[in-house]
Design a protein around this motif. Structure first.
Motif, PDB file in Angstrom:
ATOM      1  N   PRO A 135      -8.049   7.894 -14.490  1.00  0.00           N
ATOM      2  CA  PRO A 135      -7.993   6.804 -13.537  1.00  0.00           C
ATOM      3  C   PRO A 135      -6.629   6.748 -12.873  1.00  0.00           C
ATOM      4  O   PRO A 135      -5.654   7.213 -13.430  1.00  0.00           O
ATOM      5  N   THR A 136      -6.567   6.170 -11.700  1.00  0.00           N
ATOM      6  CA  THR A 136      -5.351   6.101 -10.914  1.00  0.00           C
ATOM      7  C   THR A 136      -5.143   4.677 -10.471  1.00  0.00           C
ATOM      8  O   THR A 136      -6.086   3.945 -10.309  1.00  0.00           O
ATOM      9  N   SER A 137      -3.906   4.298 -10.229  1.00  0.00           N
ATOM     10  CA  SER A 137      -3.664   2.942  -9.792  1.00  0.00           C
ATOM     11  C   SER A 137      -2.489   2.862  -8.848  1.00  0.00           C
ATOM     12  O   SER A 137      -1.504   3.548  -9.008  1.00  0.00           O
ATOM     13  N   ARG A 138      -2.629   2.020  -7.880  1.00  0.00           N
ATOM     14  CA  ARG A 138      -1.542   1.610  -7.010  1.00  0.00           C
ATOM     15  C   ARG A 138      -1.647   0.095  -6.944  1.00  0.00           C
ATOM     16  O   ARG A 138      -1.653  -0.504  -5.898  1.00  0.00           O
ATOM     17  N   ALA A 139      -1.826  -0.519  -8.101  1.00  0.00           N
ATOM     18  CA  ALA A 139      -2.130  -1.947  -8.131  1.00  0.00           C
ATOM     19  C   ALA A 139      -0.873  -2.799  -8.121  1.00  0.00           C
ATOM     20  O   ALA A 139       0.212  -2.345  -8.411  1.00  0.00           O
ATOM     21  N   THR A 155       5.448  -3.624  -3.041  1.00  0.00           N
ATOM     22  CA  THR A 155       5.838  -3.518  -4.447  1.00  0.00           C
ATOM     23  C   THR A 155       5.486  -2.146  -5.019  1.00  0.00           C
ATOM     24  O   THR A 155       6.280  -1.535  -5.725  1.00  0.00           O
ATOM     25  N   SER A 156       4.290  -1.652  -4.709  1.00  0.00           N
ATOM     26  CA  SER A 156       3.859  -0.368  -5.279  1.00  0.00           C
ATOM     27  C   SER A 156       4.176   0.826  -4.384  1.00  0.00           C
ATOM     28  O   SER A 156       4.205   1.954  -4.859  1.00  0.00           O
ATOM     29  N   ASN A 157       4.427   0.577  -3.105  1.00  0.00           N
ATOM     30  CA  ASN A 157       4.670   1.661  -2.148  1.00  0.00           C
ATOM     31  C   ASN A 157       5.720   1.173  -1.134  1.00  0.00           C
ATOM     32  O   ASN A 157       5.388   0.885   0.010  1.00  0.00           O
ATOM     33  N   PRO A 158       6.991   1.069  -1.561  1.00  0.00           N
ATOM     34  CA  PRO A 158       8.039   0.446  -0.737  1.00  0.00           C
ATOM     35  C   PRO A 158       8.211   1.049   0.656  1.00  0.00           C
ATOM     36  O   PRO A 158       8.551   0.325   1.588  1.00  0.00           O
ATOM     37  N   THR A 159       7.979   2.328   0.809  1.00  0.00           N
ATOM     38  CA  THR A 159       8.157   2.960   2.122  1.00  0.00           C
ATOM     39  C   THR A 159       6.858   3.017   2.927  1.00  0.00           C
ATOM     40  O   THR A 159       6.845   3.550   4.026  1.00  0.00           O
ATOM     41  N   TRP A 160       5.787   2.499   2.372  1.00  0.00           N
ATOM     42  CA  TRP A 160       4.467   2.526   2.991  1.00  0.00           C
ATOM     43  C   TRP A 160       4.054   3.968   3.313  1.00  0.00           C
ATOM     44  O   TRP A 160       3.469   4.278   4.331  1.00  0.00           O
ATOM     45  N   ARG A 161       4.402   4.863   2.386  1.00  0.00           N
ATOM     46  CA  ARG A 161       4.057   6.277   2.518  1.00  0.00           C
ATOM     47  C   ARG A 161       2.543   6.430   2.528  1.00  0.00           C
ATOM     48  O   ARG A 161       1.823   5.692   1.879  1.00  0.00           O
ATOM     49  N   ASP A 162       2.034   7.419   3.266  1.00  0.00           N
ATOM     50  CA  ASP A 162       0.598   7.682   3.330  1.00  0.00           C
ATOM     51  C   ASP A 162       0.180   8.382   2.039  1.00  0.00           C
ATOM     52  O   ASP A 162       0.466   9.557   1.819  1.00  0.00           O
ATOM     53  N   LEU A 163      -0.502   7.665   1.153  1.00  0.00           N
ATOM     54  CA  LEU A 163      -0.903   8.188  -0.157  1.00  0.00           C
ATOM     55  C   LEU A 163      -1.996   9.233  -0.053  1.00  0.00           C
ATOM     56  O   LEU A 163      -2.219   9.999  -0.995  1.00  0.00           O
ATOM     57  N   TYR A 164      -2.680   9.306   1.065  1.00  0.00           N
ATOM     58  CA  TYR A 164      -3.722  10.318   1.274  1.00  0.00           C
ATOM     59  C   TYR A 164      -3.129  11.726   1.154  1.00  0.00           C
ATOM     60  O   TYR A 164      -3.815  12.642   0.702  1.00  0.00           O
ATOM     61  N   GLU A 165      -1.880  11.876   1.506  1.00  0.00           N
ATOM     62  CA  GLU A 165      -1.231  13.185   1.418  1.00  0.00           C
ATOM     63  C   GLU A 165      -1.148  13.693  -0.014  1.00  0.00           C
ATOM     64  O   GLU A 165      -1.033  14.894  -0.228  1.00  0.00           O
ATOM     65  N   ASP A 166      -1.232  12.795  -0.994  1.00  0.00           N
ATOM     66  CA  ASP A 166      -1.228  13.204  -2.401  1.00  0.00           C
ATOM     67  C   ASP A 166      -2.496  13.953  -2.787  1.00  0.00           C
ATOM     68  O   ASP A 166      -2.522  14.687  -3.761  1.00  0.00           O
ATOM     69  N   PHE A 167      -3.575  13.769  -2.018  1.00  0.00           N
ATOM     70  CA  PHE A 167      -4.866  14.353  -2.357  1.00  0.00           C
ATOM     71  C   PHE A 167      -5.241  15.544  -1.499  1.00  0.00           C
ATOM     72  O   PHE A 167      -6.280  16.140  -1.706  1.00  0.00           O
ATOM     73  N   THR A 168      -4.442  15.850  -0.513  1.00  0.00           N
ATOM     74  CA  THR A 168      -4.772  16.932   0.397  1.00  0.00           C
ATOM     75  C   THR A 168      -3.872  18.136   0.143  1.00  0.00           C
ATOM     76  O   THR A 168      -2.712  17.970  -0.229  1.00  0.00           O
TER      77      THR A 168
END
Length: 160
Positions: A37-41, A146-159
């Motif tokens: 499982p993964t979380s960005r909660a 809080t979980s992604n301070p730079t508002w980075r595109d997390l989709y890039e982690d999966f591609t």
């Protein structure tokens, strides 16, 4: 009585979008499986239900092979937000990014995955999505920051 999800699964080519089944002409490329499982909660402490940790499947002993995701997309940092729920995060974000389905995200160019959380039960994910949609914008922005301070595109982690 059948809902859009059941019909879409039986047809093998539907996508749950609201309560409609939309047939897609394009399909996303295959990507590596999403780590589970993964979380960005995160969340507003005054409204976050501490008794149930939404970042993990409901029952660790009965882990299911199928997970559901609540996610937030943004147009830019601090831009327009969209909240959704899906059972295939990579495919759904790909659809948003490529404008496959007409709607809010295509119209407002909302393509950046900035936050998501994993659920072991689709009904819990839907409840969480509905709660988040009622939150004030400031709470959503704080949760993302809080979980992604730079508002980075997390989709890039999966591609690739």
């Amino acid at each position: 009585m059948q809902d859009g999800n059941d019909l879409g699964r039986r047809m093998g080519k539907g996508v749950h979008f609201g309560f409609k089944v939309c047939t897609l002409s394009a399909s996303p490329p295959s990507f590596p499986a999403l780590p589970q499982p993964t979380s960005r909660a995160g969340g507003n402490p005054s409204t976050f239900d501490q008794r149930h940790d939404h970042r993990q499947p409901s029952n660790q002993n009965d882990r299911m092979d199928k997970y559901s995701y609540v996610y937030m997309l943004a147009s830019t940092r601090y831009g327009t937000l969209y909240i959704g729920v899906t059972s295939d995060l990579v495919k759904r974000v790909w659809q948003h990014r490529h404008g496959v389905v007409e709607g809010f995200t295509k119209q407002h160019k909302i393509h950046r995955l900035v936050w998501y959380e994993t659920h072991g039960d689709i009904m819990e994910a839907i409840k969480r999505e509905k709660r988040l949609k009622k939150w004030e914008r400031a709470w959503k922005v704080k949760m993302i920051s809080t979980s992604n301070p730079t508002w980075r595109d997390l989709y890039e982690d999966f591609t690739p």
